[in-house]
Design a protein around this motif. Structure first.
Motif, PDB file in Angstrom:
ATOM      1  N   ASN A 162     -14.588  44.551  12.387  1.00  0.00           N
ATOM      2  CA  ASN A 162     -13.993  44.378  11.557  1.00  0.00           C
ATOM      3  C   ASN A 162     -15.756  42.604  11.164  1.00  0.00           C
ATOM      4  O   ASN A 162     -15.968  42.134  12.376  1.00  0.00           O
ATOM      5  CB  ASN A 162     -12.969  43.806  10.706  1.00  0.00           C
ATOM      6  CG  ASN A 162     -11.976  44.934  11.194  1.00  0.00           C
ATOM      7  OD1 ASN A 162     -12.186  45.190  10.581  1.00  0.00           O
ATOM      8  ND2 ASN A 162     -11.573  44.338  11.535  1.00  0.00           N
ATOM      9  N   ALA A 163     -16.786  43.504  10.156  1.00  0.00           N
ATOM     10  CA  ALA A 163     -17.388  42.302  10.426  1.00  0.00           C
ATOM     11  C   ALA A 163     -17.888  41.189   8.866  1.00  0.00           C
ATOM     12  O   ALA A 163     -17.114  42.022   7.723  1.00  0.00           O
ATOM     13  CB  ALA A 163     -18.949  43.655  10.232  1.00  0.00           C
ATOM     14  N   ALA A 164     -17.340  40.005   8.563  1.00  0.00           N
ATOM     15  CA  ALA A 164     -17.280  39.209   8.319  1.00  0.00           C
ATOM     16  C   ALA A 164     -18.955  39.302   7.149  1.00  0.00           C
ATOM     17  O   ALA A 164     -19.355  38.863   7.824  1.00  0.00           O
ATOM     18  CB  ALA A 164     -16.484  37.794   8.341  1.00  0.00           C
ATOM     19  N   LEU A 165     -19.303  39.052   6.132  1.00  0.00           N
ATOM     20  CA  LEU A 165     -19.770  38.865   5.543  1.00  0.00           C
ATOM     21  C   LEU A 165     -20.373  36.933   5.664  1.00  0.00           C
ATOM     22  O   LEU A 165     -19.497  36.387   5.337  1.00  0.00           O
ATOM     23  CB  LEU A 165     -20.288  39.212   4.928  1.00  0.00           C
ATOM     24  CG  LEU A 165     -20.689  40.973   4.221  1.00  0.00           C
ATOM     25  CD1 LEU A 165     -20.940  41.221   3.245  1.00  0.00           C
ATOM     26  CD2 LEU A 165     -21.876  41.014   4.668  1.00  0.00           C
ATOM     27  N   PRO A 166     -21.508  36.203   5.787  1.00  0.00           N
ATOM     28  CA  PRO A 166     -21.241  34.830   5.179  1.00  0.00           C
ATOM     29  C   PRO A 166     -21.181  34.293   4.447  1.00  0.00           C
ATOM     30  O   PRO A 166     -21.484  35.040   3.278  1.00  0.00           O
ATOM     31  CB  PRO A 166     -22.763  34.808   5.930  1.00  0.00           C
ATOM     32  CG  PRO A 166     -23.687  35.621   5.688  1.00  0.00           C
ATOM     33  CD  PRO A 166     -22.499  36.975   5.943  1.00  0.00           C
ATOM     34  N   GLN A 211     -17.325  49.762   3.120  1.00  0.00           N
ATOM     35  CA  GLN A 211     -16.951  48.249   2.717  1.00  0.00           C
ATOM     36  C   GLN A 211     -15.176  48.489   3.176  1.00  0.00           C
ATOM     37  O   GLN A 211     -14.602  49.325   3.336  1.00  0.00           O
ATOM     38  CB  GLN A 211     -16.379  49.113   0.972  1.00  0.00           C
ATOM     39  CG  GLN A 211     -18.031  48.446   0.357  1.00  0.00           C
ATOM     40  CD  GLN A 211     -18.934  46.612   0.436  1.00  0.00           C
ATOM     41  OE1 GLN A 211     -17.747  45.873   1.444  1.00  0.00           O
ATOM     42  NE2 GLN A 211     -19.661  46.291   0.481  1.00  0.00           N
ATOM     43  N   SER A 212     -15.172  47.161   2.912  1.00  0.00           N
ATOM     44  CA  SER A 212     -12.946  47.104   3.666  1.00  0.00           C
ATOM     45  C   SER A 212     -11.797  47.221   2.555  1.00  0.00           C
ATOM     46  O   SER A 212     -11.103  47.402   2.951  1.00  0.00           O
ATOM     47  CB  SER A 212     -13.048  46.021   3.994  1.00  0.00           C
ATOM     48  OG  SER A 212     -12.768  44.869   4.383  1.00  0.00           O
ATOM     49  N   GLY A 213     -12.828  47.007   1.614  1.00  0.00           N
ATOM     50  CA  GLY A 213     -12.129  47.609   0.209  1.00  0.00           C
ATOM     51  C   GLY A 213     -11.967  45.095   0.141  1.00  0.00           C
ATOM     52  O   GLY A 213     -11.304  44.603  -0.996  1.00  0.00           O
ATOM     53  N   ASP A 214     -12.338  44.550   0.851  1.00  0.00           N
ATOM     54  CA  ASP A 214     -12.829  42.845   0.385  1.00  0.00           C
ATOM     55  C   ASP A 214     -14.397  42.522   0.470  1.00  0.00           C
ATOM     56  O   ASP A 214     -14.948  43.612   1.031  1.00  0.00           O
ATOM     57  CB  ASP A 214     -11.955  42.107   1.461  1.00  0.00           C
ATOM     58  CG  ASP A 214     -11.750  40.475   1.224  1.00  0.00           C
ATOM     59  OD1 ASP A 214     -12.502  40.164   0.961  1.00  0.00           O
ATOM     60  OD2 ASP A 214     -11.184  40.289   1.766  1.00  0.00           O
ATOM     61  N   VAL A 215     -14.794  42.153  -0.697  1.00  0.00           N
ATOM     62  CA  VAL A 215     -16.205  42.107  -0.790  1.00  0.00           C
ATOM     63  C   VAL A 215     -16.673  41.349   0.410  1.00  0.00           C
ATOM     64  O   VAL A 215     -18.010  41.084   0.503  1.00  0.00           O
ATOM     65  CB  VAL A 215     -16.617  41.533  -2.206  1.00  0.00           C
ATOM     66  CG1 VAL A 215     -15.919  42.465  -3.350  1.00  0.00           C
ATOM     67  CG2 VAL A 215     -15.597  39.520  -2.661  1.00  0.00           C
ATOM     68  N   ASN A 216     -16.182  40.301   1.088  1.00  0.00           N
ATOM     69  CA  ASN A 216     -16.531  39.750   1.906  1.00  0.00           C
ATOM     70  C   ASN A 216     -16.403  40.544   3.174  1.00  0.00           C
ATOM     71  O   ASN A 216     -16.469  39.734   4.538  1.00  0.00           O
ATOM     72  CB  ASN A 216     -15.397  38.594   1.713  1.00  0.00           C
ATOM     73  CG  ASN A 216     -15.925  37.264   1.057  1.00  0.00           C
ATOM     74  OD1 ASN A 216     -16.530  37.396   0.436  1.00  0.00           O
ATOM     75  ND2 ASN A 216     -14.404  37.170   0.356  1.00  0.00           N
ATOM     76  N   TYR A 217     -15.323  42.045   4.079  1.00  0.00           N
ATOM     77  CA  TYR A 217     -15.285  42.149   5.433  1.00  0.00           C
ATOM     78  C   TYR A 217     -16.225  43.646   4.248  1.00  0.00           C
ATOM     79  O   TYR A 217     -15.769  44.648   3.729  1.00  0.00           O
ATOM     80  CB  TYR A 217     -14.178  42.154   5.565  1.00  0.00           C
ATOM     81  CG  TYR A 217     -13.837  41.063   6.088  1.00  0.00           C
ATOM     82  CD1 TYR A 217     -13.934  40.552   7.053  1.00  0.00           C
ATOM     83  CD2 TYR A 217     -13.586  40.234   4.552  1.00  0.00           C
ATOM     84  CE1 TYR A 217     -14.004  39.340   7.336  1.00  0.00           C
ATOM     85  CE2 TYR A 217     -12.477  38.769   4.909  1.00  0.00           C
ATOM     86  CZ  TYR A 217     -12.976  38.577   5.892  1.00  0.00           C
ATOM     87  OH  TYR A 217     -12.846  37.176   6.555  1.00  0.00           O
ATOM     88  N   LEU A 218     -16.992  44.715   5.784  1.00  0.00           N
ATOM     89  CA  LEU A 218     -17.073  45.596   6.363  1.00  0.00           C
ATOM     90  C   LEU A 218     -16.252  45.674   7.337  1.00  0.00           C
ATOM     91  O   LEU A 218     -15.777  45.378   8.436  1.00  0.00           O
ATOM     92  CB  LEU A 218     -19.092  45.968   6.653  1.00  0.00           C
ATOM     93  CG  LEU A 218     -19.441  44.969   5.749  1.00  0.00           C
ATOM     94  CD1 LEU A 218     -21.186  45.440   6.081  1.00  0.00           C
ATOM     95  CD2 LEU A 218     -19.340  45.535   4.282  1.00  0.00           C
ATOM     96  N   TRP A 219     -16.317  47.425   7.070  1.00  0.00           N
ATOM     97  CA  TRP A 219     -15.358  47.877   8.589  1.00  0.00           C
ATOM     98  C   TRP A 219     -16.379  49.007   8.871  1.00  0.00           C
ATOM     99  O   TRP A 219     -17.537  49.579   8.061  1.00  0.00           O
ATOM    100  CB  TRP A 219     -14.578  48.886   8.569  1.00  0.00           C
ATOM    101  CG  TRP A 219     -13.342  48.673   7.757  1.00  0.00           C
ATOM    102  CD1 TRP A 219     -12.374  47.770   8.465  1.00  0.00           C
ATOM    103  CD2 TRP A 219     -12.345  48.770   7.404  1.00  0.00           C
ATOM    104  NE1 TRP A 219     -11.444  47.772   7.652  1.00  0.00           N
ATOM    105  CE2 TRP A 219     -11.460  48.685   6.654  1.00  0.00           C
ATOM    106  CE3 TRP A 219     -12.521  50.085   5.885  1.00  0.00           C
ATOM    107  CZ2 TRP A 219     -10.016  48.971   5.951  1.00  0.00           C
ATOM    108  CZ3 TRP A 219     -11.340  50.834   5.470  1.00  0.00           C
ATOM    109  CH2 TRP A 219     -10.503  49.549   5.254  1.00  0.00           C
TER     110      TRP A 219
END
Length: 97
Positions: A37-41, A78-86
């Motif tokens: 899981n990657a959180a965008l800054p 995209q994970s479904g949340d604009v702030n996170y990637l799978w």
């Protein structure tokens, strides 16, 4: 193996010498390290997030480069949340036939 957590960069490369984009992320892996899981800054605004989506749409394969110098090829989604990637680790094809 326990999960791993830390800072890293997602990198899209045009060729071995030219990095097109380098995005800082905060990553957390599942045990085994094949899924991240990657959180965008927080500094990436709406337009920047759209640019990340455009990159993924154009080529979901990129490099996850860790601060310790190690790197792994991943497929981003995209994970479904604009702030996170799978991120899913992509294994290099075996050489030879």
């Amino acid at each position: 193996m326990n999960g791993r957590e830390g800072t890293a960069h997602l990198e899209w490369w045009a060729n071995p010498l030219t990095c097109l984009v380098r995005i800082p992320v905060r990553v957390t892996s599942a045990p085994g390290g094949a899924v991240w899981n990657a959180a965008l800054p927080p500094g990436i605004d709406g337009e920047g997030r759209e640019s990340v989506q455009d990159l993924i749409d154009a080529d979901p394969f990129c490099t996850l480069h860790f601060d310790d110098g190690s790197a792994v090829d991943v497929e981003a989604a995209q994970s479904g949340d604009v702030n996170y990637l799978w991120l899913r680790v992509v294994l290099a094809p075996e050489s030879g036939v």
